[in-house]
Write an enzyme that holds these catalytic residues in place. Structure first.
Site, PDB file in Angstrom:
ATOM      1  N   LYS A   5      14.720 -13.961  17.496  1.00  8.52           N
ATOM      2  CA  LYS A   5      14.917 -13.326  15.897  1.00  8.52           C
ATOM      3  C   LYS A   5      15.080 -14.500  15.096  1.00  8.52           C
ATOM      4  CE  LYS A   5      19.416 -13.157  14.572  1.00  8.52           C
ATOM      5  NZ  LYS A   5      19.851 -14.230  14.394  1.00  8.52           N
ATOM      6  N   ASP A   8      23.221  -7.384  16.220  1.00  3.58           N
ATOM      7  CA  ASP A   8      21.779  -8.339  16.217  1.00  3.58           C
ATOM      8  C   ASP A   8      21.199  -6.879  16.886  1.00  3.58           C
ATOM      9  OD1 ASP A   8      21.958  -9.686  13.925  1.00  3.58           O
ATOM     10  OD2 ASP A   8      21.683 -11.489  15.602  1.00  3.58           O
TER      11      ASP A   8
END
Ligand SMILES: C[C@@](CO)(OP(=O)(O)O)[C@H](O)COP(=O)(O)OP(=O)(O)OC[C@H]1O[C@@H](n2ccc(N)nc2=O)[C@H](O)[C@@H]1O
Ligand SMILES: Nc1ncnc2c1ncn2[C@@H]1O[C@H](COP(=O)(O)OP(=O)(O)O)[C@@H](O)[C@H]1O
Length: 331
Positions: free
Chosen positions: A26, A156
């Site tokens: 990401k 995350d």
């Protein structure tokens, strides 16, 4: 440098039903960090985008449980219960009523996501492991249940399950998908030595005692996805952790400048860094800028990537549509 890391040194004697899952890195297009909370975490408003840099995790039942890690940076990945993928095994075992000491699982990780680079590689491996074990153990847990377990493993981890583009709040674990129909092209500059996430948050708290510059509101960035124009998006990228990462690693300033000098629309430190991500006008430009940047001596190596890409999914299953997603932030 490519490497191989094996634990506990055994060749597998049983090889039934291996399940392979691919999972993305990401980048945070927007990362607004609030004040430190009682529990030591910071309240965030962030926009994640999943990129085409991926890890592959293969999970199988085995009478020689363990974990092995291959690929770039594997020598810096723990092979014990500190490995987030292994923590995912234990957490899912507990959640599904199994004995965590008797999981009989072997995991092989092939790293394509830089280690300790601010691209959530460990979180991605944890998400992929949850996804794979849900299939291997035939648990049939839904997206929300898996996401709840993922959030306990790390802030995350839920995003790595979901992928695409998403608005994250809370610690970053509360997600709403953002509709971003267009593909964006990125150049990713990798550095040899990682930065620790807690260290970067602590440095931000320290810097804020003297000067408190914060990124603006997230709404303009969310609106910029409608046009799909990367020039519009480029003006709105922002990361509160960037100043802290640059303070700990001053050389990042040169890297960021070199990417923009080479023609990128904008450059940003990815999450807690030290990886830098450069948004480019299109794929050809990204290739050209990557070539120029790799010769500039400001990073270890470069990659070209696109986003958004899907979250964790079975290899061989990439074209199967996912179930309908919850309400979107931007249409
Ligand atoms: C900064 C970000 C941006 O997406 O990612 P990275 O760039 O490191 O990949 C995240 O906030 C990292 O998330 P993740 O790596 O999952 O962190 P966690 O394991 O939950 O927490 C590790 C440590 O980071 C700090 N932390 C993390 C999240 C948060 N909202 N506030 C924090 O202060 C805390 O010190 C915590 O102990
Ligand atoms: N499966 C894993 N892959 C990578 N790193 C891992 C893994 N499990 C635990 N770690 C540890 O987590 C730290 C952070 O790694 P990573 O998730 O790649 O970076 P970041 O938090 O910067 O996005 C590493 O230094 C490593 O010691």
């Amino acid at each position: 440098m490519r490497g191989t890391n094996t634990y506990p040194g055994g060749v597998l004697s049983v090889v039934p039903t291996p399940i392979t899952v691919r999972v993305p890195a990401k980048v945070n297009l927007h990362l607004s960090v609030g004040d430190s909370r009682q529990d030591g975490y910071h309240e965030l408003v962030t926009v994640f985008q999943a990129l085409s840099l991926t890890d592959e995790i293969t999970v199988r039942s085995s009478d020689e449980p363990g974990i092995e890690v291959h690929g770039e940076g594997s020598e810096n990945v723990p092979l014990d219960s500190d490995n987030l993928a292994w923590r995912a095994v234990l957490e899912l075992a507990r959640a599904s009523g199994r004995d965590p000491d008797e999981t009989g699982v072997h995991i092989s990780i092939n790293k394509g996501i830089p280690v300790a680079g601010g691209m959530a590689g460990g979180s991605a491996d944890a998400a992929a492991t949850l996804f794979a074990l849900n299939a291997l153990w035939k648990l049939e847990l839904g997206r929300d249940e898996l996401s709840g377990i993922a959030g306990r493993l790390g802030s995350d981890v839920p995003f790595a399950l979901q992928g695409g583009t998403a608005l994250g709040t809370g610690r970053g674990e509360r997600l709403v998908p953002v509709l971003a129909r267009h593909t964006y092209h990125w150049v990713i500059a990798l550095h040899g030595e990682g930065l620790g996430t807690p260290e970067v948050y602590t440095e931000l708290d320290r810097l804020r005692r003297n000067s408190d510059n914060r990124v603006g509101e997230v709404e303009p960035l969310l609106e910029a996805f409608a046009s799909g124009d990367p020039r519009e998006l480029a003006l709105l990228l922002g990361n509160d952790l960037q100043a802290a990462a640059v303070s700990l690693r001053p050389g990042l300033r040169r890297t960021l400048r070199a990417g923009v000098d080479a023609g990128a629309l904008a450059g940003i430190v990815s999450g807690s860094g030290p990886t830098c991500a450069f948004l480019c006008t299109d794929g050809d430009e990204a290739v050209r800028i990557a070539a120029e940047l790799s010769g500039a001596g400001v990073c270890r190596t470069v990659r070209v990537a696109q986003g958004p890409v899907p979250g964790a999914r079975l290899v061989g299953d990439e074209h199967v549509d996912r179930p309908p997603t919850p309400p979107q932030v931007h249409a």
